[in-house]
Design a protein around this motif. Structure first.
Motif, PDB file in Angstrom:
ATOM      1  N   PHE A  40       4.222   0.253  44.605  1.00  0.00           N
ATOM      2  CA  PHE A  40       3.967   0.734  43.243  1.00  0.00           C
ATOM      3  C   PHE A  40       4.918   1.883  42.898  1.00  0.00           C
ATOM      4  O   PHE A  40       5.066   2.835  43.661  1.00  0.00           O
ATOM      5  CB  PHE A  40       2.511   1.214  43.154  1.00  0.00           C
ATOM      6  N   GLY A  41       5.570   1.777  41.749  1.00  0.00           N
ATOM      7  CA  GLY A  41       6.443   2.855  41.278  1.00  0.00           C
ATOM      8  C   GLY A  41       7.862   2.781  41.784  1.00  0.00           C
ATOM      9  O   GLY A  41       8.717   3.555  41.338  1.00  0.00           O
ATOM     10  N   ALA A  42       8.127   1.877  42.709  1.00  0.00           N
ATOM     11  CA  ALA A  42       9.484   1.742  43.254  1.00  0.00           C
ATOM     12  C   ALA A  42      10.315   0.835  42.347  1.00  0.00           C
ATOM     13  O   ALA A  42       9.770   0.023  41.599  1.00  0.00           O
ATOM     14  CB  ALA A  42       9.430   1.153  44.655  1.00  0.00           C
ATOM     15  N   PRO A  43      11.651   0.945  42.420  1.00  0.00           N
ATOM     16  CA  PRO A  43      12.489  -0.016  41.698  1.00  0.00           C
ATOM     17  C   PRO A  43      12.380  -1.393  42.349  1.00  0.00           C
ATOM     18  O   PRO A  43      12.000  -1.506  43.519  1.00  0.00           O
ATOM     19  CB  PRO A  43      13.901   0.561  41.836  1.00  0.00           C
ATOM     20  N   SER A  75       6.370  -2.904  34.121  1.00  0.00           N
ATOM     21  CA  SER A  75       7.147  -1.671  34.012  1.00  0.00           C
ATOM     22  C   SER A  75       6.216  -0.455  33.988  1.00  0.00           C
ATOM     23  O   SER A  75       5.106  -0.526  33.457  1.00  0.00           O
ATOM     24  CB  SER A  75       7.982  -1.695  32.731  1.00  0.00           C
ATOM     25  N   LEU A  76       6.697   0.647  34.561  1.00  0.00           N
ATOM     26  CA  LEU A  76       5.947   1.907  34.524  1.00  0.00           C
ATOM     27  C   LEU A  76       6.662   2.940  33.667  1.00  0.00           C
ATOM     28  O   LEU A  76       6.472   4.152  33.826  1.00  0.00           O
ATOM     29  CB  LEU A  76       5.750   2.439  35.946  1.00  0.00           C
ATOM     30  N   ALA A  77       7.490   2.453  32.733  1.00  0.00           N
ATOM     31  CA  ALA A  77       8.258   3.358  31.875  1.00  0.00           C
ATOM     32  C   ALA A  77       7.346   4.301  31.096  1.00  0.00           C
ATOM     33  O   ALA A  77       7.705   5.464  30.847  1.00  0.00           O
ATOM     34  CB  ALA A  77       9.130   2.551  30.914  1.00  0.00           C
ATOM     35  N   GLN A  78       6.144   3.820  30.732  1.00  0.00           N
ATOM     36  CA  GLN A  78       5.238   4.660  29.943  1.00  0.00           C
ATOM     37  C   GLN A  78       4.723   5.848  30.742  1.00  0.00           C
ATOM     38  O   GLN A  78       4.188   6.804  30.180  1.00  0.00           O
ATOM     39  CB  GLN A  78       4.063   3.836  29.378  1.00  0.00           C
ATOM     40  N   TRP A  79       4.895   5.807  32.074  1.00  0.00           N
ATOM     41  CA  TRP A  79       4.488   6.911  32.939  1.00  0.00           C
ATOM     42  C   TRP A  79       5.700   7.740  33.368  1.00  0.00           C
ATOM     43  O   TRP A  79       5.608   8.529  34.312  1.00  0.00           O
ATOM     44  CB  TRP A  79       3.742   6.384  34.162  1.00  0.00           C
ATOM     45  N   MET A  81       8.498   6.611  34.632  1.00  0.00           N
ATOM     46  CA  MET A  81       9.258   6.002  35.734  1.00  0.00           C
ATOM     47  C   MET A  81      10.114   4.882  35.141  1.00  0.00           C
ATOM     48  O   MET A  81       9.683   3.735  35.070  1.00  0.00           O
ATOM     49  CB  MET A  81       8.312   5.466  36.806  1.00  0.00           C
ATOM     50  N   ALA A  82      11.321   5.233  34.717  1.00  0.00           N
ATOM     51  CA  ALA A  82      12.162   4.288  33.980  1.00  0.00           C
ATOM     52  C   ALA A  82      12.429   3.012  34.752  1.00  0.00           C
ATOM     53  O   ALA A  82      12.392   1.913  34.186  1.00  0.00           O
ATOM     54  CB  ALA A  82      13.481   4.957  33.603  1.00  0.00           C
ATOM     55  N   SER A  83      12.671   3.132  36.060  1.00  0.00           N
ATOM     56  CA  SER A  83      12.967   1.936  36.861  1.00  0.00           C
ATOM     57  C   SER A  83      11.782   1.535  37.732  1.00  0.00           C
ATOM     58  O   SER A  83      11.870   0.592  38.522  1.00  0.00           O
ATOM     59  CB  SER A  83      14.197   2.174  37.747  1.00  0.00           C
ATOM     60  N   GLY A  84      10.665   2.241  37.589  1.00  0.00           N
ATOM     61  CA  GLY A  84       9.484   1.957  38.406  1.00  0.00           C
ATOM     62  C   GLY A  84       8.798   0.663  38.001  1.00  0.00           C
ATOM     63  O   GLY A  84       8.635   0.380  36.814  1.00  0.00           O
ATOM     64  N   ARG A  85       8.390  -0.108  38.997  1.00  0.00           N
ATOM     65  CA  ARG A  85       7.713  -1.381  38.755  1.00  0.00           C
ATOM     66  C   ARG A  85       6.343  -1.369  39.448  1.00  0.00           C
ATOM     67  O   ARG A  85       6.103  -0.599  40.376  1.00  0.00           O
ATOM     68  CB  ARG A  85       8.528  -2.565  39.297  1.00  0.00           C
ATOM     69  N   ALA A  86       5.458  -2.237  38.971  1.00  0.00           N
ATOM     70  CA  ALA A  86       4.120  -2.333  39.570  1.00  0.00           C
ATOM     71  C   ALA A  86       3.674  -3.788  39.612  1.00  0.00           C
ATOM     72  O   ALA A  86       4.035  -4.593  38.745  1.00  0.00           O
ATOM     73  CB  ALA A  86       3.117  -1.509  38.767  1.00  0.00           C
ATOM     74  N   TRP A  87       2.883  -4.101  40.624  1.00  0.00           N
ATOM     75  CA  TRP A  87       2.283  -5.449  40.724  1.00  0.00           C
ATOM     76  C   TRP A  87       1.035  -5.535  39.849  1.00  0.00           C
ATOM     77  O   TRP A  87       0.748  -6.573  39.276  1.00  0.00           O
ATOM     78  CB  TRP A  87       1.970  -5.757  42.190  1.00  0.00           C
ATOM     79  N   PHE A  88       0.302  -4.437  39.770  1.00  0.00           N
ATOM     80  CA  PHE A  88      -0.818  -4.340  38.830  1.00  0.00           C
ATOM     81  C   PHE A  88      -1.003  -2.858  38.525  1.00  0.00           C
ATOM     82  O   PHE A  88      -0.645  -1.993  39.330  1.00  0.00           O
ATOM     83  CB  PHE A  88      -2.111  -4.967  39.381  1.00  0.00           C
ATOM     84  N   HIS A  89      -1.518  -2.564  37.351  1.00  0.00           N
ATOM     85  CA  HIS A  89      -1.686  -1.164  36.940  1.00  0.00           C
ATOM     86  C   HIS A  89      -2.890  -0.531  37.648  1.00  0.00           C
ATOM     87  O   HIS A  89      -3.872  -1.218  37.959  1.00  0.00           O
ATOM     88  CB  HIS A  89      -1.854  -1.068  35.421  1.00  0.00           C
ATOM     89  N   VAL A 139       6.910 -15.966  56.149  1.00  0.00           N
ATOM     90  CA  VAL A 139       6.181 -14.721  56.424  1.00  0.00           C
ATOM     91  C   VAL A 139       6.063 -13.938  55.129  1.00  0.00           C
ATOM     92  O   VAL A 139       7.024 -13.816  54.370  1.00  0.00           O
ATOM     93  CB  VAL A 139       6.930 -13.867  57.472  1.00  0.00           C
ATOM     94  N   LEU A 140       4.879 -13.417  54.864  1.00  0.00           N
ATOM     95  CA  LEU A 140       4.647 -12.584  53.685  1.00  0.00           C
ATOM     96  C   LEU A 140       4.434 -11.138  54.124  1.00  0.00           C
ATOM     97  O   LEU A 140       3.929 -10.886  55.218  1.00  0.00           O
ATOM     98  CB  LEU A 140       3.411 -13.059  52.929  1.00  0.00           C
ATOM     99  N   GLY A 141       4.791 -10.217  53.250  1.00  0.00           N
ATOM    100  CA  GLY A 141       4.535  -8.821  53.579  1.00  0.00           C
ATOM    101  C   GLY A 141       5.015  -7.888  52.490  1.00  0.00           C
ATOM    102  O   GLY A 141       5.604  -8.310  51.493  1.00  0.00           O
ATOM    103  N   GLY A 142       4.748  -6.605  52.698  1.00  0.00           N
ATOM    104  CA  GLY A 142       5.178  -5.633  51.712  1.00  0.00           C
ATOM    105  C   GLY A 142       4.682  -4.247  52.045  1.00  0.00           C
ATOM    106  O   GLY A 142       3.878  -4.045  52.966  1.00  0.00           O
ATOM    107  N   PHE A 143       5.187  -3.304  51.272  1.00  0.00           N
ATOM    108  CA  PHE A 143       4.838  -1.897  51.448  1.00  0.00           C
ATOM    109  C   PHE A 143       3.852  -1.465  50.370  1.00  0.00           C
ATOM    110  O   PHE A 143       4.039  -1.771  49.185  1.00  0.00           O
ATOM    111  CB  PHE A 143       6.107  -1.036  51.363  1.00  0.00           C
ATOM    112  N   SER A 144       2.782  -0.766  50.788  1.00  0.00           N
ATOM    113  CA  SER A 144       1.825  -0.175  49.856  1.00  0.00           C
ATOM    114  C   SER A 144       1.219  -1.251  48.941  1.00  0.00           C
ATOM    115  O   SER A 144       0.613  -2.199  49.424  1.00  0.00           O
ATOM    116  CB  SER A 144       2.508   0.955  49.073  1.00  0.00           C
ATOM    117  N   GLN A 145       1.420  -1.143  47.624  1.00  0.00           N
ATOM    118  CA  GLN A 145       0.836  -2.146  46.725  1.00  0.00           C
ATOM    119  C   GLN A 145       1.426  -3.532  46.982  1.00  0.00           C
ATOM    120  O   GLN A 145       0.744  -4.548  46.795  1.00  0.00           O
ATOM    121  CB  GLN A 145       1.053  -1.741  45.259  1.00  0.00           C
ATOM    122  N   GLY A 146       2.677  -3.583  47.447  1.00  0.00           N
ATOM    123  CA  GLY A 146       3.278  -4.865  47.822  1.00  0.00           C
ATOM    124  C   GLY A 146       2.571  -5.506  49.001  1.00  0.00           C
ATOM    125  O   GLY A 146       2.464  -6.729  49.100  1.00  0.00           O
ATOM    126  N   GLY A 147       2.074  -4.654  49.924  1.00  0.00           N
ATOM    127  CA  GLY A 147       1.289  -5.158  51.042  1.00  0.00           C
ATOM    128  C   GLY A 147      -0.076  -5.658  50.606  1.00  0.00           C
ATOM    129  O   GLY A 147      -0.630  -6.600  51.174  1.00  0.00           O
TER     130      GLY A 147
END
Length: 248
Positions: A40-43, A75-79, A81-89, A139-147
């Motif tokens: 969450f919040g990462a590009p 997009s998390l631009a409203q917060w 974070m211009a390049s920040g992305r999210a899987w869900f708010h 194989v599936l995986g991810g960091f933080s919200q990606g996980g």
């Protein structure tokens, strides 16, 4: 010996824009595909540099594994974070730092999780179709919200994936995950979490581990003395986990 040369391509897979990285010879089919989702919040490209790091740690991955890094759809631009992305708010209270009751939050199904699941599943399906590999070679995986979102997908695919890497993730949709996990007995899981994580508490990661172990999944749990990050030793263990999924 010089490290293997990796090729990186930006492409659309299913519903999402992805970065695809591998060292396969032209036209070769990978033996294993690893889909890794950022936090969450990462590009969108945040985890792409893990591919060369993992290959440097385990050279056998270079000519046999394809890495796919999807970019989250929101997009998390409203917060700010211009390049920040999210899987869900996340709830506004969490975004403003007013409330981080992850125990309560983990019992709920976050608004937007089903849409995120659909998007990541569409990537998995597109990868399977393009490579002609079954789910049990992905194989599936991810960091933080990606996980979190890849855990949700791994528990719901029509067939069991090759493995699941949960890097600083947490328990969500507790009742649903507990039920779905029963059909994933034996699924190899690598789960890592920092003992000093001030974003997603270590205790919640332990609860996720216990939930999966109780359902019969094969969980390799790696705690490390660090914050909400990907640790160097953790990365070595991910490389070894992927080598084991590769087999042979």
């Amino acid at each position: 010996m010089s490290p293997p040369k990796l090729r990186r391509v930006a492409t659309r897979l299913g519903e999402l824009d992805c970065q695809v990285v591998d060292g396969l010879s032209e036209g070769a089919t990978p033996e294993l595909v690893v889909v890794l989702c950022h936090g969450f919040g990462a590009p969108a490209t945040d985890l792409v540099m893990l591919a060369p790091e993992l290959v440097a740690l385990e050279a056998s991955l270079a000519g046999r594994v394809r890495f796919v890094f999807p970019g989250a759809p929101l997009s998390l631009a409203q917060w700010g974070m211009a390049s920040g992305r999210a899987w869900f708010h996340l709830p506004e209270s969490i975004m403003r730092g007013q409330q981080r009751d992850w125990d309560t939050y983990g019992k709920s199904v976050p608004e937007g999780l089903p849409a995120a699941r659909r998007a990541v599943t569409s990537v998995v399906d597109a990868v399977s179709t393009a490579t002609k590999l079954p789910y049990n070679r992905i194989v599936l995986g991810g960091f933080s919200q990606g996980g979190m979102v890849t855990t949700d997908v791994a528990l719901r695919l029509e067939e069991c994936p090759a493995g699941l890497c949960i890097l600083s993730g947490t328990l969500l949709a507790e009742a649903e995950w507990t039920q779905k996990a029963k059909a994933r007995q034996g699924l190899p899981v690598f789960q890592a979490h920092g003992r000093h994580d001030d974003v997603l508490p270590f205790a919640a990661a332990e609860r996720l581990r216990d939930t999966l172990v109780k359902a019969g999944l094969s969980v390799d749990f790696f705690p490390f003395d660090g914050p909400h990050t990907i640790d160097g030793e953790e990365l070595k263990r991910v490389a070894a986990f992927l080598k084991a999924r590769l087999g042979g």
